[in-house]
Design a protein around this motif. Structure first.
Motif, PDB file in Angstrom:
ATOM      1  N   LYS A   1      27.992  25.440  -1.861  1.00 29.20           N
ATOM      2  CA  LYS A   1      26.630  25.792  -1.381  1.00 29.20           C
ATOM      3  C   LYS A   1      26.890  27.401  -1.534  1.00 29.20           C
TER       4      LYS A   1
ATOM      5  N   LEU B   1      24.539  31.244  -2.975  1.00 32.61           N
ATOM      6  CA  LEU B   1      24.077  32.322  -1.963  1.00 32.61           C
ATOM      7  C   LEU B   1      24.271  33.872  -2.471  1.00 32.61           C
TER       8      LEU B   1
ATOM      9  N   ASN C   1      19.797  37.297   1.167  1.00 33.75           N
ATOM     10  CA  ASN C   1      19.220  35.801   1.583  1.00 33.75           C
ATOM     11  C   ASN C   1      19.157  35.522   3.036  1.00 33.75           C
TER      12      ASN C   1
ATOM     13  N   VAL D   1      19.529  33.182   5.944  1.00 33.35           N
ATOM     14  CA  VAL D   1      20.240  31.767   6.186  1.00 33.35           C
ATOM     15  C   VAL D   1      20.523  31.327   7.528  1.00 33.35           C
TER      16      VAL D   1
ATOM     17  N   LEU E   1      19.983  27.574   3.451  1.00 29.13           N
ATOM     18  CA  LEU E   1      19.379  28.725   2.943  1.00 29.13           C
ATOM     19  C   LEU E   1      17.838  28.568   3.100  1.00 29.13           C
TER      20      LEU E   1
ATOM     21  N   LYS F   1      15.246  33.234  -0.150  1.00 29.05           N
ATOM     22  CA  LYS F   1      15.840  34.059  -0.976  1.00 29.05           C
ATOM     23  C   LYS F   1      15.314  35.258  -0.959  1.00 29.05           C
TER      24      LYS F   1
END
Length: 120
Positions: free
Chosen positions: A58, A62, A66, A68, A94, A97
């Motif tokens: 994942k 990223l 971002n 998170v 996430l 973005k």
């Protein structure tokens, strides 16, 4: 009973690093407070590390900036007679973005235009 769990929501402060079975990045979390009728912001930096293969996959999506959510546990390690604190992540989601700046958007367009000029 002992329990060690941390939940952080913040912005990634650097491009995530992936090395073999290790992933890491720095996470910024902020607290806003008012003092003498002025607003202040206190930013804390956290070292996030993971060895979880699902999270490592994942992490390739990223980017710096971002937003998170990180779930994990606090880990303390001694190295060269100094103590270091990190968050060992078990889960990373996430949330948002980062918006690209106009300069970054222009750079992407230029790369695409140059690529389209390639005859193959």
């Amino acid at each position: 009973m002992n329990y060690n769990k941390v939940i952080l929501v913040g912005r990634i402060g650097n491009e995530p690093e992936l090395k073999e079975k290790l992933g890491r990045f720095r996470l910024a979390t902020s607290t806003k407070y008012q003092k003498n009728n002025e607003w202040h912001e206190n930013t804390m930096w956290h070292n996030i590390v993971t060895f979880n293969e699902n999270i490592l996959m994942k992490m390739t999506t990223l980017e710096k900036g971002n937003l998170v959510l990180v779930e994990g546990e606090i880990e303390y390690k001694e190295y060269n007679e100094k103590w270091y604190t990190s968050i060992k992540a078990f889960k990373i989601n996430l949330l948002q973005k980062r918006e690209k700046t106009e300069q970054e958007k222009t750079k992407i367009v230029n790369v695409i235009e140059e690529d389209e000029k390639t005859p193959f």
